[in-house]
Design an enzyme around this catalytic site. Structure first.
Site, short mmCIF file in Angstrom:
data_model
loop_
_atom_site.label_atom_id
_atom_site.label_comp_id
_atom_site.label_asym_id
_atom_site.label_seq_id
_atom_site.Cartn_x
_atom_site.Cartn_y
_atom_site.Cartn_z
N ARG A 198 0.93 -1.20 0.09
CA ARG A 198 -0.07 0.04 -0.04
C ARG A 198 0.98 1.12 -0.02
NH1 ARG A 198 -0.67 -1.85 5.71
NH2 ARG A 198 -0.13 -0.19 7.15
N GLN A 200 0.56 5.73 0.29
CA GLN A 200 -0.03 6.74 1.29
C GLN A 200 -0.28 8.11 0.52
OE1 GLN A 200 2.50 7.48 4.98
NE2 GLN A 200 0.90 6.67 6.07
N ARG A 273 -2.91 -7.48 8.00
CA ARG A 273 -1.73 -6.27 7.99
C ARG A 273 -0.64 -7.08 9.03
NH1 ARG A 273 -3.42 -1.14 10.53
NH2 ARG A 273 -4.82 -2.38 11.36
N PRO A 274 0.59 -7.40 8.29
CA PRO A 274 1.55 -8.05 9.35
C PRO A 274 1.59 -7.26 10.65
CG PRO A 274 2.35 -8.26 7.26
CD PRO A 274 1.15 -7.32 7.02
N ASP A 310 -6.14 6.29 9.64
CA ASP A 310 -6.59 5.05 9.96
C ASP A 310 -6.40 5.24 11.56
OD1 ASP A 310 -3.92 5.52 9.87
OD2 ASP A 310 -3.05 3.46 9.79
N GLU A 503 2.34 13.09 18.55
CA GLU A 503 1.93 12.55 17.23
C GLU A 503 0.44 13.53 16.90
OE1 GLU A 503 0.43 8.63 15.05
OE2 GLU A 503 0.09 8.76 17.06
N GLU A 518 -5.75 2.34 17.38
CA GLU A 518 -5.38 0.91 17.94
C GLU A 518 -3.94 0.80 18.36
OE1 GLU A 518 -4.73 -1.44 14.33
OE2 GLU A 518 -3.65 -0.03 13.12
#
Length: 545
Positions: A198, A200, A273-274, A310, A503, A518
């Site tokens: 993916r 961005q 997603r790993p 997300d 952030e 998450e």
């Protein structure tokens, strides 16, 4: 590493073993060391891939797993080491020396954060043992759990590097991303193997143009070197544009009796997603009727991650469930604006390179895309542009939600929208409820998702700020200054309270970091540093009393 082998090693049986032990320890009231799933996939292998995988898959209890982790893996992020930028100077540039003592102290602290965020590979990066992707230069990471260079974060970091006088580092940051396009045909979400499926928000063309404008004629980078970056970038940006506007990402929308070519996000993976394997499997297992099969849920989640938002109620039918995502049926306002700007940027670079034919072609693409945005996304009733949500068959659409900060991004263009749309948009933003004491809130919905109320994110402050300035009106410029002042003072007050840069921030309660999401709130923080420095420079340090 292909996405399938990547999932087999990083997200399949190995992660499943960890998940079993994690659940067992939780049942016993004990904490498992991987509260954050990303930690495991950021652990480099000491053993061979086959041996590490086999031993981990055969582990039967927590003691066995602990032994395998100690013997076969390094600690999370140990494949990187901190290093000074090549052009680092602790001296604060004159343009950042604020008018008050508090402002000067804060600015010096933000400027001084760059060495802590500058990283390079620790030793040889072997793709059979590391998820880290090789880059030709040092990288700037966001901070905390984000131990690699990220795509759209880099745009905001670059703004701060240029303000701090680190032009060489800014050029290296851009060259790292150009090398990704050479290797993969696009820029991955981040410089880890598990992000390759993916991308961005595609801001690389903005970085190239800003680097060129910020360094040209200043002598910090030789003109031939800047020209070389432009020459190298042009075909790569054309290639990235092709990736973004073809296949499943391309959408044809009809409005006003005319067909419009637009784009959407659409991740190239349909597996967990790993780096969030456990969370994604749990989400798919909790899906309800109408949410789709597990593979569809996995693609939706990965696509939300590709958007940079997300996660947010913006993408969800039911804001309480990620499995209700409909992002692959959403045509986003901000993405189409960024791609329209990308087309205009390619036109500029092509003109500089003497490719007038290519320049004219991309300039026409940009104009058509902005016309499409205004034709089908503009909602005169609410004074904003709104996402399009395609119906199941893709034959029609409805407008997405109101009062998301992204709805004002189409103001960001070289010339304001035609007519009086920009005036109506500025007025609508003023009364939207999004402009708060601590900056611009992402939305008005309190959902617990981090890209919703009351969080204020640095990227949206700067992009909407630039749109308001581009609107051409005094009212827009005044509102831009209000947003800049409120956000920078929030960052400053939160720094005084916590000693750190964060952030995200609470727009409703200045002095508080943001929350939700998450993973636990992160510090560092690359894009906050960059945006704050850029706004401080723009207003000559007068934002902090």
């Amino acid at each position: 590493m292909s996405s399938s082998s990547q999932l087999d090693y990083l997200g399949g049986s190995a992660a499943a073993v960890l998940d079993v032990v994690h659940q067992r320890r939780r049942a016993e009231g004990k904490r498992w060391r991987f509260e954050d799933s990303k930690d495991f996939v950021d652990m480099p292998l000491r053993a061979s891939q086959r041996d590490g995988h086999r031993r981990l898959a055969q582990a039967t209890g927590e003691a066995d797993v602990d032994a395998v982790l100690r013997e076969c893996f390094g600690s999370p992020g140990s494949d990187l080491e901190v290093c000074d930028p090549d052009d680092w100077s602790a001296s604060v540039p004159p343009s950042l020396r604020g008018s008050t003592e508090r402002g000067r102290e804060f600015t010096a602290h933000v400027h001084g954060c760059w060495p802590a965020l500058c990283k390079r590979g620790a030793g040889q990066v072997d793709p059979r043992r590391h998820t880290l992707l090789r880059t030709p230069h040092k990288m700037f990471v966001p901070g905390s759990r984000f131990r690699e260079q990220y795509y759209w974060d880099s745009y905001f970091i670059l703004q701060g590097l240029l303000v701090s006088g680190l032009e060489r580092s800014a050029a290296q940051l851009v060259e790292n991303l150009l090398s990704c396009v050479e290797r993969f045909g696009h820029v991955p979400n981040g410089t880890r193997g598990y992000y390759v499926g993916r991308t961005q928000p595609p801001l690389l063309s903005e970085m190239v143009v800003d680097l060129w404008r910020g360094c040209s004629g200043r002598g910090s980078l030789p003109e031939h070197e800047l020209d070389g970056i432009l020459t190298r970038a042009l075909p790569l940006l054309v290639a990235e544009h092709g990736f973004l506007t073809a296949g499943a990402r391309a959408v044809t929308v009809t409005g006003g009796g005319e067909s419009h070519e637009m784009v959407r996000y659409f991740a190239g993976t349909a597996c967990p997603r790993p780096e969030s394997y456990k969370e994604d499997v749990a989400c798919a297992a909790s899906r309800r009727e109408g949410d789709g099969e597990p593979e569809e849920v996995y693609r939706e989640i990965a696509t939300m991650a590709e958007s940079g938002w997300d996660f947010s109620s913006r993408w969800l039918r039911d804001s309480s469930r990620l499995s209700s995502s409909r992002i692959t049926r959403t045509v986003p306002v901000d993405l189409n604006t960024i791609v329209a700007r990308m087309e205009a940027n390619i036109a500029r670079i092509a003109q500089t390179a003497g490719r007038s034919d290519l320049s004219e072609s991309f300039l026409n693409l940009s104009r058509r895309r902005f016309r499409a945005i205004d034709a089908v996304m503009w909602d005169a009733g609410t004074g904003q542009w709104r996402d399009l949500v395609l119906d199941e068959e893709g034959a029609g659409y409805t407008h997405g939600g109101v009062a998301y900060a992204s709805n004002w991004l189409p103001l960001w263009r070289d010339q304001g929208p035609e007519g009086k749309d920009f005036e109506a948009a500025v007025e609508a933003l003023e009364v939207s409820g999004l402009v708060l004491e601590g900056g611009l809130s992402t939305s008005l919905k309190r959902t617990g998702h981090q890209w919703d109320y009351p969080n204020a994110w640095a990227p949206l402050q700067l992009l909407v700020h630039r749109g308001l300035v581009c609107s051409g009106g005094r009212r827009g410029r005044d509102l831009a200054e209000v947003i800049a002042r409120n956000f920078v003072r929030n960052v400053h007050d939160t720094y005084l309270a916590t000693g750190q840069l964060h952030e995200k921030y609470d727009a409703a309660r200045p002095g508080k970091r943001g929350g939700g999401g998450e993973y636990s709130p992160q510090t560092g923080f690359g894009w906050t540093n960059g945006v704050v420095l850029k706004l401080l420079q723009e207003y000559s340090g007068a934002l902090i009393p």
